[in-house]
Design a protein around this motif. Structure first.
Motif, mmCIF file in Angstrom:
data_model
loop_
_atom_site.group_PDB
_atom_site.id
_atom_site.type_symbol
_atom_site.label_atom_id
_atom_site.label_comp_id
_atom_site.label_asym_id
_atom_site.label_seq_id
_atom_site.Cartn_x
_atom_site.Cartn_y
_atom_site.Cartn_z
ATOM 1 N N CYS A 41 -9.421 3.198 5.709
ATOM 2 C CA CYS A 41 -8.248 4.027 6.023
ATOM 3 C C CYS A 41 -7.580 3.414 7.247
ATOM 4 C CB CYS A 41 -8.714 5.452 6.294
ATOM 5 S SG CYS A 41 -7.450 6.578 6.946
ATOM 6 N N THR A 43 -6.806 4.750 9.824
ATOM 7 C CA THR A 43 -7.426 5.307 11.038
ATOM 8 C C THR A 43 -8.615 4.448 11.499
ATOM 9 O OG1 THR A 43 -6.684 7.487 10.344
ATOM 10 C CG2 THR A 43 -8.418 7.427 12.017
ATOM 11 N N HIS A 60 -14.983 6.030 6.949
ATOM 12 C CA HIS A 60 -15.024 7.498 6.790
ATOM 13 C C HIS A 60 -14.496 7.938 5.437
ATOM 14 C CE1 HIS A 60 -11.014 6.703 8.386
ATOM 15 N NE2 HIS A 60 -10.629 7.864 7.872
ATOM 16 N N GLU A 61 -14.572 7.019 4.454
ATOM 17 C CA GLU A 61 -14.221 7.400 3.081
ATOM 18 C C GLU A 61 -15.350 6.941 2.164
ATOM 19 O OE1 GLU A 61 -9.346 7.514 3.058
ATOM 20 O OE2 GLU A 61 -10.328 5.778 2.162
ATOM 21 N N CYS A 166 -10.626 11.246 2.755
ATOM 22 C CA CYS A 166 -9.667 11.273 3.874
ATOM 23 C C CYS A 166 -8.225 11.129 3.422
ATOM 24 C CB CYS A 166 -9.988 10.237 4.939
ATOM 25 S SG CYS A 166 -8.831 10.381 6.332
#
Ligand SMILES: NC(=O)c1ccc[n+]([C@@H]2O[C@H](COP(=O)([O-])OP(=O)(O)OC[C@H]3O[C@@H](n4cnc5c(N)ncnc54)[C@H](O)[C@@H]3O)[C@@H](O)[C@H]2O)c1
Ligand SMILES: [Zn+2]
Ligand SMILES: [Zn+2]
Length: 362
Positions: A41, A43, A60-61, A166
């Motif tokens: 992502c 981020t 975080h995915e 996300c």
């Protein structure tokens, strides 16, 4: 201790490097997840560029399979899960079903766990920062608490399931949970990356008849059209506000994913009376806004974290939308073998691919 392969950021301002790390057993309500696929992502890239508590594992995915569970885990061994952002579960916002606005969201998601014995990850035997968005899933295995592990049907391809955690829930949720446009409300998205394209798909699901996507990258404008945009605008060659107003008479609902102050100000100017703008981009700390216009036209400017989602119900709903063909994420995802992390990371940084997803079994 289990040895896993992870992309570890070792040097400030550098790029993560694949190396071996050690994971402890899951405790409490944690699960140990074999990561089958993990998306990159934007981020990850922007936080990695300024992160200093190194070494650190981002990602975080994550999507994968539960291979071990703590004694109080809500997920079972063998279940397919999507990993998503962390929340405490006890503050007033969590209790109200708004975990994206958890009082501890920044600590739990952005900072990573403390660099002490509570960290689930070790590098060369020493604890390192981990737990990015409750997971640190740029790895073959990750530990997450049950609140961050959402069970999904086995039929969904992990490469497509991964970004539900996300960027997809952010873009879709901004539209379906927050803006809730009526079919007659013209919709505009600024930035057609993974988040913006998810917003386009959601606007189509909401029945919006006019959907405009603004992005300087031609390939992304083309993809936006395939996914439901009825018009696209290249901001490098057009007066975006004038063109949006000409196409729509003013947007009823809009999403900014660019986090650029000039784009945000322009987006406000492109709204019709009582129109709403959702801000989801990460980057702009301030922007100069036309206050008299916002007041006089009754406009709303609203920040949105993770699509205002309650992930345990929203992610299964997204998986069902995908199954029905309403979220054709296959068109957005580009897969890479996990061992090609460097190539995928470089492509994500350069904006060459919309949603790179690393697949461990490949
Ligand atoms: N709020 C949240 O919970 C949340 C969740 C996920 C991502 N994010 C943030 O959302 C943003 C979007 O994420 P993404 O993965 O889609 O990133 P991305 O970089 O792929 O998308 C941004 C897009 O904006 C386009 N753009 C650049 N200048 C523009 C301009 N002047 N006008 C219009 N478009 C322009 C870029 O070409 C790009 O396609 C990032 O800032 C990310 O960090 C926030
Ligand atoms: Zn909370
Ligand atoms: Zn994200």
């Amino acid at each position: 201790m289990l040895t896993a392969r992870a992309a570890v950021l070792l040097d400030a301002g550098g790029d993560p490097q694949l190396t071996d790390v050690q994971l402890r057993e899951p405790v409490g309500d944690e699960v140990l997840v074999r990561i089958d696929a993990v998306g990159i992502c934007h981020t990850d890239i922007s936080v990695a560029a300024r992160f200093r508590k190194l070494p650190m594992v981002f990602g975080h995915e994550g999507a994968g399979t539960v291979v071990a569970a703590g004694p109080r885990a809500a997920r079972r061994v063998g279940e397919q899960v999507v990993l998503t952002f962390a929340s405490c579960g006890v503050c007033s916002n969590c209790a109200a079903g708004r975990p994206a606005y958890c009082d501890h969201a920044t600590d739990l998601n952005m900072r990573g766990g403390r660099r002490d014995e509570s960290s689930a990850l070790r590098l060369d035997g020493a604890p390192i920062t981990a737990g990015f968005f409750g997971q640190s899933s740029f790895a073959t295995h990750a530990i997450a608490r049950s609140r961050s592990a959402v069970a999904v049907p086995e039929s969904i391809d992990p490469a497509v399931a991964a970004p539900l955690g996300c960027s997809v829930q952010t873009g879709v949720g901004a539209v379906l949970n927050v803006l809730t446009p009526e079919p007659g409300d013209p919709f505009v998205v600024f930035g057609a990356g993974a988040v913006g394209l998810s917003a386009v798909m959601a606007a189509r699901i909401a029945g919006c008849r006019t959907i405009v996507a603004v992005d300087p990258i031609e390939q992304r404008r083309t993809l936006a059209t395939e996914l439901g945009a009825t018009a696209t605008i290249d901001p490098t060659t057009s007066d975006v506000v004038a063109e949006v107003v000409e196409l729509t008479g003013g947007a009823g609902a809009a999403v900014d994913t660019t986090a650029r102050p000039d784009v945000i100000a322009a987006a406000v100017g492109a709204l019709r009376t009582r129109g709403s703008l959702a801000l989801v981009g990460l980057g702009a700390l301030t922007a100069e806004l036309p206050v008299a216009l916002i007041m006089g036209k009754g406009l709303a400017v609203r920040g949105v974290v993770e699509g205002d989602s309650e992930p345990q119900t929203f992610i299964p709903r997204l998986a069902a939308l995908h199954r029905r063909g309403e979220l054709p994420l296959d068109k957005v995802v580009t897969t890479y073998p996990f061992d090609d992390f460097d190539r995928a990371w470089a492509a994500a940084k350069a904006g060459e691919v919309v949603k790179p997803v690393l697949v461990t079994g490949a």
